[in-house]
Scaffold this active site. Structure first.
Site, mmCIF file in Angstrom:
data_model
loop_
_atom_site.group_PDB
_atom_site.id
_atom_site.type_symbol
_atom_site.label_atom_id
_atom_site.label_comp_id
_atom_site.label_asym_id
_atom_site.label_seq_id
_atom_site.Cartn_x
_atom_site.Cartn_y
_atom_site.Cartn_z
ATOM 1 C CD GLU A 122 19.440 -59.871 -49.220
ATOM 2 O OE1 GLU A 122 19.700 -61.091 -49.156
ATOM 3 O OE2 GLU A 122 20.231 -58.998 -48.827
ATOM 4 C CB CYS A 150 26.054 -58.294 -50.376
ATOM 5 S SG CYS A 150 25.218 -59.413 -51.531
ATOM 6 C CB CYS A 153 21.331 -58.678 -52.316
ATOM 7 S SG CYS A 153 21.656 -60.429 -51.997
#
Length: 213
Positions: A122, A150, A153
């Site tokens: 990402e 996560c 990101c």
């Protein structure tokens, strides 16, 4: 306005745009719901797709298949990996699409390849999209990624002002878009993109299982 379970539409009312949206099935109890006030589900401020156009679900699946293609491509040479295990990094792919639906940038996990702890798919896709557009604000853009982002990101996505996030497999251990946390849809946040989770979840999960087997 919520849909009547019986399917009836209240007199003088209009059926919510997302009453039959498959994305509603991926909402989990307790999750903040994005979209306009008084509407239901992810993307509630979007109208129903025109009959002659590709619907939102189909569009997301097409974009997700492109992200899957990126996920199983060796970032070292850009060629498809014959064996997922041959690529050291976990196979996660991300694609950023512009407001017009054009592909702007791609990213694949490159932590092992580059030795960079922030080189998640990402983040790399966001950096490349911003560089291509010449600005850090990616308003109106959609980020499609094969695995639930996560916390790092999710934070980067919010800071980039991405308008829509589409992800594939849920990540119960580190997911920050509904599994462990819901960074992107926290009502205290100043920017809350619309989120669609579980798109082609089975296919995405299969790629990850093959890597870890």
């Amino acid at each position: 306005m919520r849909s009547d379970p019986s399917g009836a539409v209240p007199p003088g009312g209009a059926e919510p745009a997302d009453a039959t949206d498959p994305a509603l099935e991926t909402l989990r109890p307790g999750q903040p719901t994005p979209g306009a006030v008084g509407r239901v589900g992810p993307g509630a401020d979007e109208g129903l797709a025109d009959p002659g156009e590709v619907g939102r679900r189909q569009r997301h699946e097409v974009w997700m298949r492109r992200a899957l293609e990126v996920a199983v491509t060796d970032p070292a040479d850009g060629a498809p990996a014959d064996d997922v295990d041959a690529v050291a990094d976990i196979p996660v792919g991300a694609v950023v699409y512009g407001p017009d639906g054009a592909e702007l940038a791609i990213g694949r996990n490159e932590r092992e390849l580059t030795g960079d702890p922030t080189a998640h798919a990402e983040v790399l896709a966001l950096r490349r999209a911003a560089e291509r557009l010449g600005r850090w604000r990616l308003e109106g853009c959609t980020l499609v990624v094969t695995l639930e982002p996560c916390t790092m990101c999710a934070g980067a996505i919010a800071l980039a002002r991405i308008s829509t996030v589409v992800f594939g497999a849920w990540e119960p251990k580190t997911g920050a878009v509904g599994s462990l946390w819901d960074v992107l849809r926290d009502r205290r946040a100043i920017h809350r993109p619309e989120v669609y989770g579980g798109v082609l979840e089975t296919e995405n999960a299969a790629v990850l299982r093959a890597f870890f087997r």
